[in-house]
Design a protein around this motif. Structure first.
Motif, short mmCIF file in Angstrom:
data_model
loop_
_atom_site.label_atom_id
_atom_site.label_comp_id
_atom_site.label_asym_id
_atom_site.label_seq_id
_atom_site.Cartn_x
_atom_site.Cartn_y
_atom_site.Cartn_z
N VAL A 199 -10.54 53.43 43.25
CA VAL A 199 -11.92 53.18 42.87
C VAL A 199 -12.08 51.70 42.51
O VAL A 199 -11.24 51.14 41.80
N ASP A 234 -20.22 60.63 47.48
CA ASP A 234 -19.37 61.68 46.93
C ASP A 234 -20.08 62.42 45.81
O ASP A 234 -19.99 63.64 45.71
N GLN A 265 -20.52 57.61 43.12
CA GLN A 265 -19.30 57.24 43.81
C GLN A 265 -19.53 57.41 45.31
O GLN A 265 -20.04 58.44 45.75
N THR A 314 -17.75 56.50 49.35
CA THR A 314 -16.49 56.20 50.02
C THR A 314 -16.74 55.83 51.48
O THR A 314 -17.40 56.58 52.20
N SER A 318 -12.77 54.34 46.93
CA SER A 318 -14.22 54.48 46.80
C SER A 318 -14.77 53.34 45.96
O SER A 318 -14.02 52.61 45.30
N VAL A 370 -17.72 52.67 42.84
CA VAL A 370 -18.56 53.32 41.84
C VAL A 370 -19.62 52.31 41.43
O VAL A 370 -19.32 51.15 41.16
#
Length: 138
Positions: A7, A31, A43, A45, A52, A54
């Motif tokens: 992340v 997501d 989030q 991706t 990913s 955020v």
């Protein structure tokens, strides 16, 4: 011991605008988009990625000014095709630069609506050997 980067926090000023950009223009999968009390975060991706981004207002995100992130890097197997895809979705992209003719030396860039900058690197080997095999993807 595996140490995986999964992340990266991207500072944005408007979460809904950022979701539209990353999901609709870049093609990232959303997501989740979570609202809990004062917290609002999402989030997303990139296709084929194990990492990913955020966005939102989680604690710690306010330490970074929207648009202050520089040099995030995506990797594609064909820079020309990727650039054309983004241009077709309304994303302003730089011209392609070939810094080194060997695999990995071709790049272009773009910015999100807040000014966070991204580089896109061509690695032709990813067409044959993706980091996450197609059969392992959800």
């Amino acid at each position: 011991m595996d140490w995986t980067l999964e992340v990266v926090i991207v500072p944005v000023s408007d979460i809904d605008r950022a979701i539209r950009f990353y999901r609709d223009q870049l093609g990232f999968a959303l997501d989740h988009h979570t609202v809990h009390g004062e917290m609002d975060f999402a989030q997303l991706t990139p296709r084929g990625s194990g990492c990913s981004i955020v966005i939102g207002n989680l604690p710690g995100q306010s330490d970074m000014a929207p648009g202050s992130l520089r040099g995030l890097q995506l990797v594609v197997s064909d820079a020309e095709a990727a650039r054309e895809e983004l241009l077709g979705r309304g994303v302003e992209c730089s011209d392609i630069s070939v810094i080194d003719p060997r695999d990995g030396g071709t790049f272009f860039g773009f910015s999100d609506p807040d000014g966070n900058t991204w580089a896109v690197q061509q690695m032709k080997v990813r067409a044959e050997k993706p980091l996450i095999p197609h059969e392992a993807r959800i």
